[in-house]
Design an enzyme around this catalytic site. Sequence first.
Site, PDB file in Angstrom:
ATOM      1  N   GLU A  70     -14.810  25.813  20.582  1.00 29.99           N
ATOM      2  CA  GLU A  70     -13.590  25.643  19.789  1.00 29.99           C
ATOM      3  C   GLU A  70     -13.846  26.803  18.583  1.00 29.99           C
ATOM      4  O   GLU A  70     -13.868  26.769  17.485  1.00 29.99           O
ATOM      5  CB  GLU A  70     -13.443  24.355  19.164  1.00 29.99           C
ATOM      6  CG  GLU A  70     -13.276  23.167  20.377  1.00 29.99           C
ATOM      7  CD  GLU A  70     -13.553  21.717  19.814  1.00 29.99           C
ATOM      8  OE1 GLU A  70     -13.553  20.627  20.843  1.00 29.99           O
ATOM      9  OE2 GLU A  70     -13.746  21.461  18.528  1.00 29.99           O
ATOM     10  N   ARG A 125     -19.286  22.810  25.583  1.00 30.74           N
ATOM     11  CA  ARG A 125     -18.686  21.799  24.527  1.00 30.74           C
ATOM     12  C   ARG A 125     -19.815  21.272  23.803  1.00 30.74           C
ATOM     13  O   ARG A 125     -19.996  21.115  22.380  1.00 30.74           O
ATOM     14  CB  ARG A 125     -17.711  20.548  25.144  1.00 30.74           C
ATOM     15  CG  ARG A 125     -17.353  19.616  24.085  1.00 30.74           C
ATOM     16  CD  ARG A 125     -16.815  18.519  24.740  1.00 30.74           C
ATOM     17  NE  ARG A 125     -16.412  17.278  24.251  1.00 30.74           N
ATOM     18  CZ  ARG A 125     -15.507  16.795  23.379  1.00 30.74           C
ATOM     19  NH1 ARG A 125     -14.386  17.690  23.162  1.00 30.74           N
ATOM     20  NH2 ARG A 125     -15.416  15.791  22.936  1.00 30.74           N
ATOM     21  N   ASN A 142     -19.791  14.781  18.761  1.00 31.21           N
ATOM     22  CA  ASN A 142     -18.781  13.939  18.206  1.00 31.21           C
ATOM     23  C   ASN A 142     -18.670  12.384  18.794  1.00 31.21           C
ATOM     24  O   ASN A 142     -17.600  11.661  18.823  1.00 31.21           O
ATOM     25  CB  ASN A 142     -17.574  14.624  18.254  1.00 31.21           C
ATOM     26  CG  ASN A 142     -16.563  14.151  17.049  1.00 31.21           C
ATOM     27  OD1 ASN A 142     -17.074  13.788  15.920  1.00 31.21           O
ATOM     28  ND2 ASN A 142     -15.246  14.476  17.282  1.00 31.21           N
ATOM     29  N   HIS A 195     -11.788  20.989  14.560  1.00 31.44           N
ATOM     30  CA  HIS A 195     -11.971  20.940  15.806  1.00 31.44           C
ATOM     31  C   HIS A 195     -10.623  21.660  16.228  1.00 31.44           C
ATOM     32  O   HIS A 195      -9.776  22.093  15.411  1.00 31.44           O
ATOM     33  CB  HIS A 195     -12.272  19.426  16.326  1.00 31.44           C
ATOM     34  CG  HIS A 195     -13.323  18.884  16.127  1.00 31.44           C
ATOM     35  ND1 HIS A 195     -14.108  18.644  17.098  1.00 31.44           N
ATOM     36  CD2 HIS A 195     -13.778  18.072  15.135  1.00 31.44           C
ATOM     37  CE1 HIS A 195     -15.332  17.933  16.908  1.00 31.44           C
ATOM     38  NE2 HIS A 195     -15.020  17.495  15.675  1.00 31.44           N
ATOM     39  N   TYR A 197      -8.328  22.051  20.347  1.00 31.41           N
ATOM     40  CA  TYR A 197      -6.862  22.253  19.968  1.00 31.41           C
ATOM     41  C   TYR A 197      -6.207  20.964  20.149  1.00 31.41           C
ATOM     42  O   TYR A 197      -6.449  20.082  20.649  1.00 31.41           O
ATOM     43  CB  TYR A 197      -6.386  23.465  20.881  1.00 31.41           C
ATOM     44  CG  TYR A 197      -6.428  22.907  22.496  1.00 31.41           C
ATOM     45  CD1 TYR A 197      -7.606  23.237  23.076  1.00 31.41           C
ATOM     46  CD2 TYR A 197      -5.189  22.470  22.842  1.00 31.41           C
ATOM     47  CE1 TYR A 197      -7.477  22.948  24.559  1.00 31.41           C
ATOM     48  CE2 TYR A 197      -5.179  22.253  23.968  1.00 31.41           C
ATOM     49  CZ  TYR A 197      -6.112  22.423  24.918  1.00 31.41           C
ATOM     50  OH  TYR A 197      -6.288  21.974  26.411  1.00 31.41           O
ATOM     51  N   GLU A 269      -7.552  19.104  14.336  1.00 33.17           N
ATOM     52  CA  GLU A 269      -7.504  19.967  15.561  1.00 33.17           C
ATOM     53  C   GLU A 269      -6.355  21.121  15.497  1.00 33.17           C
ATOM     54  O   GLU A 269      -5.248  20.900  15.291  1.00 33.17           O
ATOM     55  CB  GLU A 269      -6.776  18.868  16.694  1.00 33.17           C
ATOM     56  CG  GLU A 269      -7.787  17.611  17.269  1.00 33.17           C
ATOM     57  CD  GLU A 269      -8.635  18.203  18.301  1.00 33.17           C
ATOM     58  OE1 GLU A 269      -9.001  19.281  18.492  1.00 33.17           O
ATOM     59  OE2 GLU A 269      -8.668  17.500  19.239  1.00 33.17           O
TER      60      GLU A 269
HETATM   61  N1  LIG Z   1     -13.757  11.091  15.816  1.00 31.45           N
HETATM   62  C1  LIG Z   1     -12.608  11.241  16.702  1.00 31.45           C
HETATM   63  C2  LIG Z   1     -11.766  11.869  16.467  1.00 31.45           C
HETATM   64  C3  LIG Z   1     -10.599  12.418  17.426  1.00 31.45           C
HETATM   65  C4  LIG Z   1     -11.281  12.863  18.555  1.00 31.45           C
HETATM   66  C5  LIG Z   1     -11.532  14.543  18.130  1.00 31.45           C
HETATM   67  C6  LIG Z   1     -11.949  15.155  19.320  1.00 31.45           C
HETATM   68  C7  LIG Z   1     -12.132  16.821  18.838  1.00 31.45           C
HETATM   69 SE1  LIG Z   1     -12.414  17.865  20.246  1.00 31.45          SE
HETATM   70  C8  LIG Z   1     -12.966  14.810  20.193  1.00 31.45           C
HETATM   71  O1  LIG Z   1     -14.014  14.700  19.555  1.00 31.45           O
HETATM   72  O2  LIG Z   1     -12.975  14.531  21.328  1.00 31.45           O
HETATM   73 ZN   LIG Z   2     -13.918  19.330  19.093  1.00 27.35          ZN
HETATM   74 ZN   LIG Z   3     -10.458  18.883  20.220  1.00 24.85          ZN
END
Ligand SMILES: NCCCCC[C@@H](C[SeH])C(=O)O
Ligand SMILES: [Zn+2]
Ligand SMILES: [Zn+2]
Length: 307
Positions: A70, A125, A142, A195, A197, A269
Amino acid sequence: TKAHDYTKYNNWATINDWVVSISSANANLISRQVIGNTYEGRPMHLLKIGKKTGSTKPAVFMDCGFHAREWITHAFCQWFVKEAVSTYGSDSEMTNLLDRMDFFVLPVFNIDGYEYTWTNDRMWRKTRSRNSGSNCIGTDPNRNFDAGWCTIGASSNPCSETYCGSSIESEIESKNLANFIRSNKSIIKAYLTVHSYSQLLLFPYSYKYGLAADHSELLSVSQGAIAALRSLYGTKYTSGPGASTIYPAAGGSDDWAYDLGVKYSYTFELRDEGRYGFLLPESQIKPTCEETMLAVKYIASHVLKNL
Ligand SMILES: NCCCCC[C@@H](C[SeH])C(=O)O
Ligand SMILES: [Zn+2]
Ligand SMILES: [Zn+2]
Ligand SMILES: [Zn+2]
């Protein structure tokens, strides 16, 4: 290393040199510290931006580069630091923010993964930690935090792009971040994690469909923030709780920070909506960063008004 350029994607060596040079050149507004090393031993540099008053100030914590591919997010954190120091004294909103608050900026969270996108796989990723008993590498940072860990929207398969890790904070990068925020939770009033997109501004919860206690305030602030963002170039964002707005996803740093007590917890995002996706052209770095500045300043100003 290559010369640093805010309107280009910079590799980690260039960013690392930039961290040193911009903090040295602006010692009145920026201090630098290392919150720990990555799995492969790279230092995680944290910048603290704000007028030095000698006393502790309330703070906003912002990180970029959770996910290696990202790249626009790494560019944004660099842009934010540049804008902060270059508009301090001229932009009244930024001046007020930096006089009365501090911004902790972690320009690259997942350094090992970012390097890997430059050297081997642009679409990487996760982190680059080795998973025992598997040939598959990396954990999704994440999904690695203590927030409904690995219950929904995450996988216990090391080969998955959303592998939650062998345990909560299994990744040294997660541990370093969580330790810093835990140690500073009395002053950290907002947590922003950037983050890409999809053009979304998300807030808790993602680990459940239930609404956060502060849902109405988080929603109204997010609506103001995306309106500010849209005012510059008309870029349309959507805001809402993560679970219902994007997908359920447990173990996120935003949900964890919120449950720790950091009320204003948001996941950005950034651009775009899929035309280029993670491969956003460098020509869009400046407009993306300028519009996102407005949203971040909106949130920070709300925090300041509600201390
Ligand atoms: N804490 C989760 C917030 C929502 C998802 C965010 C996206 C960013 Se690429 C993810 O982690 O899949
Ligand atoms: Zn992300
Ligand atoms: Zn994302
Ligand atoms: Zn600007």
